[in-house]
Design a protein around this motif. Structure first.
Motif, PDB file in Angstrom:
ATOM      1  N   TYR A   1      -6.498  -3.987   2.704  1.00 26.26           N
ATOM      2  CA  TYR A   1      -5.774  -3.116   3.628  1.00 26.26           C
ATOM      3  C   TYR A   1      -5.324  -1.953   2.734  1.00 26.26           C
ATOM      4  O   TYR A   1      -4.270  -1.999   2.126  1.00 26.26           O
ATOM      5  CB  TYR A   1      -4.548  -3.821   4.183  1.00 26.26           C
TER       6      TYR A   1
ATOM      7  N   ARG B   1       9.807  -2.088   5.793  1.00 26.12           N
ATOM      8  CA  ARG B   1       8.687  -2.138   4.855  1.00 26.12           C
ATOM      9  C   ARG B   1       8.306  -0.758   4.307  1.00 26.12           C
ATOM     10  O   ARG B   1       7.199  -0.547   3.831  1.00 26.12           O
ATOM     11  CB  ARG B   1       7.455  -2.747   5.545  1.00 26.12           C
TER      12      ARG B   1
ATOM     13  N   ARG C   1       4.590  -9.576  14.723  1.00 25.76           N
ATOM     14  CA  ARG C   1       5.693 -10.261  14.044  1.00 25.76           C
ATOM     15  C   ARG C   1       6.229 -11.412  14.871  1.00 25.76           C
ATOM     16  O   ARG C   1       6.766 -12.367  14.330  1.00 25.76           O
ATOM     17  CB  ARG C   1       6.768  -9.256  13.669  1.00 25.76           C
TER      18      ARG C   1
ATOM     19  N   TYR D   1      -7.940  -8.035  18.657  1.00 21.28           N
ATOM     20  CA  TYR D   1      -7.627  -9.170  19.523  1.00 21.28           C
ATOM     21  C   TYR D   1      -8.532  -9.178  20.750  1.00 21.28           C
ATOM     22  O   TYR D   1      -8.568 -10.144  21.489  1.00 21.28           O
ATOM     23  CB  TYR D   1      -6.143  -9.120  19.913  1.00 21.28           C
TER      24      TYR D   1
ATOM     25  N   SER E   1      -2.950  -7.621   2.424  1.00 20.60           N
ATOM     26  CA  SER E   1      -2.360  -6.684   3.390  1.00 20.60           C
ATOM     27  C   SER E   1      -0.960  -6.251   2.988  1.00 20.60           C
ATOM     28  O   SER E   1      -0.222  -5.681   3.779  1.00 20.60           O
ATOM     29  CB  SER E   1      -2.294  -7.351   4.769  1.00 20.60           C
TER      30      SER E   1
ATOM     31  N   LYS F   1      -2.466   1.281   4.743  1.00 18.83           N
ATOM     32  CA  LYS F   1      -1.707   0.578   5.779  1.00 18.83           C
ATOM     33  C   LYS F   1      -0.391   1.311   5.957  1.00 18.83           C
ATOM     34  O   LYS F   1       0.370   1.485   5.006  1.00 18.83           O
ATOM     35  CB  LYS F   1      -1.467  -0.866   5.342  1.00 18.83           C
TER      36      LYS F   1
ATOM     37  N   ASP G   1      -6.009 -13.308   5.619  1.00 19.30           N
ATOM     38  CA  ASP G   1      -5.017 -12.284   5.301  1.00 19.30           C
ATOM     39  C   ASP G   1      -4.169 -12.795   4.136  1.00 19.30           C
ATOM     40  O   ASP G   1      -3.695 -13.928   4.160  1.00 19.30           O
ATOM     41  CB  ASP G   1      -4.137 -12.058   6.533  1.00 19.30           C
TER      42      ASP G   1
ATOM     43  N   GLU H   1       4.720 -13.883   6.015  1.00 19.04           N
ATOM     44  CA  GLU H   1       4.821 -15.048   6.901  1.00 19.04           C
ATOM     45  C   GLU H   1       5.429 -16.255   6.164  1.00 19.04           C
ATOM     46  O   GLU H   1       5.764 -17.245   6.802  1.00 19.04           O
ATOM     47  CB  GLU H   1       3.436 -15.463   7.419  1.00 19.04           C
TER      48      GLU H   1
ATOM     49  N   TYR I   1      -8.057  -1.760  11.788  1.00 20.17           N
ATOM     50  CA  TYR I   1      -7.353  -2.837  12.491  1.00 20.17           C
ATOM     51  C   TYR I   1      -6.715  -2.266  13.750  1.00 20.17           C
ATOM     52  O   TYR I   1      -5.790  -1.467  13.669  1.00 20.17           O
ATOM     53  CB  TYR I   1      -6.286  -3.434  11.568  1.00 20.17           C
TER      54      TYR I   1
HETATM   55  C1  PBG Z   1       1.048  -8.558   6.980  1.00 26.00           C
HETATM   56  C2  PBG Z   1       0.327  -8.068   8.169  1.00 26.00           C
HETATM   57  C3  PBG Z   1       0.882  -7.441   9.293  1.00 26.00           C
HETATM   58  C4  PBG Z   1      -0.199  -7.200  10.161  1.00 26.00           C
HETATM   59  C5  PBG Z   1      -1.342  -7.674   9.541  1.00 26.00           C
HETATM   60  N1  PBG Z   1      -1.008  -8.193   8.306  1.00 26.00           N
HETATM   61  C6  PBG Z   1       2.277  -7.163   9.650  1.00 26.00           C
HETATM   62  C7  PBG Z   1       3.100  -6.239   8.868  1.00 26.00           C
HETATM   63  O1  PBG Z   1       2.664  -5.582   7.935  1.00 26.00           O
HETATM   64  O2  PBG Z   1       4.294  -6.177   9.201  1.00 26.00           O
HETATM   65  C8  PBG Z   1      -0.096  -6.542  11.493  1.00 26.00           C
HETATM   66  C9  PBG Z   1      -1.232  -6.790  12.438  1.00 26.00           C
HETATM   67  C10 PBG Z   1      -0.946  -6.423  13.848  1.00 26.00           C
HETATM   68  O3  PBG Z   1       0.080  -5.804  14.182  1.00 26.00           O
HETATM   69  O4  PBG Z   1      -1.795  -6.754  14.688  1.00 26.00           O
HETATM   70  N2  PBG Z   1       0.767  -9.906   6.715  1.00 26.00           N
END
Ligand code: PBG
Length: 331
Positions: free
Chosen positions: A200, A225, A213, A321, A173, A203, A126, A131, A279
């Motif tokens: 992505y 976001r 998170r 998952y 992403s 999204k 990703d 992060e 996803y």
């Molecule tokens: C961003 C990212 C997110 C997820 C995947 N890549 C979080 C976001 O955009 O806040 C979410 C995946 C999930 O909820 O399982 N790095």
């Protein structure tokens, strides 16, 4: 019941129930078949050694140090899951997310370790800054805004570092404009023309990323976001996002979340005929886990019905998952 004995049969030319009469006939006419080949298992890699810390809102999902990540990959591989997607929990964060492209950071180290110990595992990474930034946003902040182009520079560095570590597929992403094209040319310039991009593409700004998170320690410290992730009300805009990413060189396009956006998956698949991923996100997983733990639903059935629906909608690849549990059910 005796009063039914003398009924007359209907003269039906079609009886659709005929094809549901036994498991073998249902299997014969089944339209959607799941296979572990289509699953990608998300893994959250952290520093240290021997770390295996369960995420409270995601039973069965862990923060794993590199050595534990390798063990998890091997166990998944043994169950038929060939693909993983890695997320990182860095040891340090700053305002520009610079540890995202640190060659010694958890993701880059895990890619190398997986490729060494389990070479036929497909490794996706990703690519995002959330992060890695101390403010938890997906990009570089200038004048209180997530600045698109400087963020793309950081994403390019990150994607190149993942490719250099040996990633097969990089998966941006972040939802910045122009990142797919910029990543593609940077990869090509450095000889990584065989590294694929799974973007992505559509999204959404979703409440269902909550548990992620916690898992990735990536909640924004202020704001949200909505300036880059899509409005849940829009489907036509998703087609424009996908079209743009394909034009910039995406090999695989993704819709996220999955279950709440099945209509988008179908439209994207029908319009573009591209390898399409969806996803099944953390909140969608957590809801099933919570209901199952309360004894309110039959979890194995709910899991398989969920994944089947995502595939039926048109998705070829499912990030979930549940990858290992579902692979075990399919064995
Ligand atoms: C961003 C990212 C997110 C997820 C995947 N890549 C979080 C976001 O955009 O806040 C979410 C995946 C999930 O909820 O399982 N790095």
């Amino acid at each position: 019941m005796s009063h039914l004995h003398s009924h007359t049969s209907l003269k039906l030319t079609r009886r659709l129930r005929r094809l549901r009469h036994s498991e073998s006939i249902r299997a014969l006419v089944r339209e959607t078949r799941l296979s572990p080949d289509m699953f990608a298992l998300p893994l959250f890699v952290c520093g240290g050694e021997g770390v295996r810390r369960e995420i409270s809102s995601m039973p069965g999902v862990f923060n794993l140090s590199v050595d534990e990540t390798v063990k998890e990959v091997q166990a998944a591989r043994g169950e038929g899951v060939r693909s993983v997607i890695l997320f990182g929990l860095p040891d340090r964060k700053d305002d520009i997310g610079s540890s995202a492209y640190d060659p010694e950071a958890p993701v880059q180290s895990a890619v190398r370790a997986i490729k060494r110990e389990s070479p036929d595992t497909l490794v996706m990474t990703d690519v995002c800054l959330c992060e890695y930034t101390d403010h938890g946003h997906c990009g570089v902040i200038i004048d209180d805004e997530i600045a698109n182009d400087p963020t793309v520079d950081q994403l390019v560095r990150t994607a190149v570092s993942h490719a250099a570590a040996g990633a097969d597929i990089v998966a941006p992403s972040d939802m910045m404009d122009g990142r797919v094209g910029a990543i593609r040319s940077a990869l090509d310039e450095r000889g990584f023309e065989n590294v694929a991009i799974m973007s992505y593409a559509a999204k959404y700004w979703s409440a269902f990323y909550g548990p992620f998170r916690e898992a990735a320690d990536s909640a924004p410290k202020f704001g949200d976001r909505r300036s880059h992730q899509m409005d849940p009300a829009n489907a036509r805009e998703a087609l424009r996002e996908v079209e743009q990413d394909i034009a910039e060189g995406a090999d695989i396009i993704m819709v996220k979340p999955a279950l709440l956006y099945l209509d988008v998956i179908t439209r994207v698949k029908e319009r573009f005929n591209m390898p399409t991923a969806a996803y099944h996100v953390s909140g969608e997983y957590a809801m099933l886990k919570a209901a199952a733990r309360n004894g309110w639903i039959d979890e194995p059935r709910a899991m398989m019905e969920t994944l089947t629906s995502i595939a039926r909608a048109g998705s070829d690849i499912i990030l979930t998952y549940y990858a290992r549990e579902a692979a075990r059910m399919l064995a």
